[in-house]
Scaffold this active site. Sequence first.
Site, PDB file in Angstrom:
ATOM      1  N   CYS A   1       6.546   5.267   8.358  1.00 13.23           N
ATOM      2  CA  CYS A   1       5.963   5.017   7.045  1.00 13.23           C
ATOM      3  C   CYS A   1       7.080   4.825   6.019  1.00 13.23           C
ATOM      4  O   CYS A   1       7.987   5.644   5.926  1.00 13.23           O
ATOM      5  CB  CYS A   1       5.083   6.183   6.624  1.00 13.23           C
ATOM      6  SG  CYS A   1       4.449   5.984   4.961  1.00 13.23           S
TER       7      CYS A   1
ATOM      8  N   ASN B   1       0.830  -1.202   0.000  1.00 16.34           N
ATOM      9  CA  ASN B   1       0.000   0.000   0.000  1.00 16.34           C
ATOM     10  C   ASN B   1       0.853   1.236   0.000  1.00 16.34           C
ATOM     11  O   ASN B   1       1.926   1.284   0.591  1.00 16.34           O
ATOM     12  CB  ASN B   1      -0.945   0.002   1.208  1.00 16.34           C
ATOM     13  CG  ASN B   1      -0.368   0.763   2.376  1.00 16.34           C
ATOM     14  OD1 ASN B   1      -0.429   1.991   2.430  1.00 16.34           O
ATOM     15  ND2 ASN B   1       0.231   0.041   3.300  1.00 16.34           N
TER      16      ASN B   1
END
Lengths: 314, 309
Positions: free
Chosen positions: B131, B69
């Site tokens: 992230c 993702n």
Amino acid sequence: MDDFEITNPMYTNRIKKILEENYRIKSIEIEHDMIEAEPGQFLMVWIPGLGERPMSIANNRPLTISVANVGTVSGELHKLKQGEQISYRGPLGRPFDLGLQYKTELKCKTTQCVSTENSKFENKCDCCCGIDEASKQESGHPKLGTGNPKHILTIGGGYGVVPMYFLCKTAREHGIDAYAIIGGRCEKDVVYEKHLFVVCKEVFVTTDDGSRGKKGTVMAEFEWLIKEKKFDWVYTCGPEKMMKAIAEKCVELKIPCQVSLERHMKCGTGVCGSCAINGMLTCKDGPVFDAEQVLKFSEFGKVSRDGCGNRKEM
Amino acid sequence: MIDISTEFFGKKIKNPLILASGVLGVTRGTLESVCEHGCGAVTTKSLSLEPKKGHEGPNIVETECGLLNAMGYPNPGIDTGLQELNGWKMDDALIISIVGKDAKEFGQLAAKIELAKKELGASAVEAVISCPHTPGYGMMAGQGTCGSITEITNAIKENTKLPLIMKLSPSVPGEVAAAKAAEQAGADAINMGNSLGPGMKIDINRKSRLPGFGMGGLSGPAIKPIAIRCVYFISEAIGIPVIGTGGVNSGADAIEMMMAGANYVGVGTSVYYRGIGAFGEISNEISDWMKMNGYAKLKDIVGAAHSKK
């Protein structure tokens, strides 16, 4: 090796044919015969390097999408030519219910399957209100109304006409009489009239300025027709305020009705949450919802969200 | 049914499952729905100072062993985000996830939450510094180093009294040192961890990279063994609670994560495989497994693998 199968692959196939529907809508037929798409479902269409957008399926054989040229990805889709590649994931989403024998899925995976305020309504899947064993065996899928419909009415506003064509075509293949009301601002905005004419018992056209069909809105035509004829089920896709008025009227008249919603989708597979409407996901629990269900959503006809998740009043 | 309720920063929650940030967390409605579907605590999508549109799609692509993702932190910004969540009334805990470019931004975000704290009803703040696929943030901004972790943790602790969870990455070596740095700087819990990578997929038909950003974080079954290892060694080294996140898709996976030392178990990608019902199902599977195997309390499971070599 079943565990390594991808359930949502990115398909790439050739474009079989391109049809210009009007000044800004093109239908793209794709060479993909074995696909099992149902009316109301959508594809996530990918332009490498640019982005991915949900496009409603206009037909299954041949697999067809209709694209309005309204942005970057759709603009690129309009530049594609016959024989070129097109990539997409799908079909995705909950289809319209025509009372046909859908694939048996005894346990419904949609988020509506829990006893929340939003989901306490009748005739839903077994996990929320316990339809009896017999009917579970029969279909396993939430049923709209009871019995098989003989006459259905579809109302499409603007590009909302596109999935309505696929629905009417499927209805006809199963011996169901379909009637269609379609509307646009003026003559050049009316799409799919000829296609619908082939698969429907009757097609009623309205335009705001009367340049094609009756002058007025689809709503006026709907209110007249629903009194004139008996319809078992009603389906609609188009501007949300129009769908809301139709849903309310159908609930009042006790005619089962389904609507197809549009929200800002990203993943298309029920993970990211971008397309939420009152805790339900348009990509997975929808895009097709039952009228009773959407009328309980405080955001229906009022609020949508942009790509950041900001609320936008309609 | 065996009681698997537990305590989460002063709030009793029905089970140790926590919705991982980034999944279904855009709106209050979906967060509430996740709670109704059996999750003990939910984490919001990460909020930044300014609204962010996120990356172009495809945002999520499936691989043979999990998902890649690259959402790129789409969010309406902290001010609008907090308005959306104001007055949380569920019995289940709410965790506000924040993401900043540097310690200063994290501090500003924490200050905004502190101001709204009374009306908000949130149980904790989670800071994402891990992230793998957003320029200017997380790993792409070098936030995974001990120095950076200390600085960010300090900045948040200076600005809010809410318990702080630091969300670390399983992708950088030295996760134990990272967790220790966070603990020493005052973090109240460690979430181990984020998606792994970044990874990349090439669509061979289009000779093109996926997801849309060109790479993305790997989640799902493939990363579970790595998350388990990280949780095992971190929980041995620190005294604050650990949330074990990565590839949990069943009750057995959750038990494994807890035996490795996790006090709570993050669930995210499972929603892709099992739908939103995943939370209730995994919760039931945990208590069924405990019943079948003669465990009465979660306490007997958490860290159980540590007594044996």
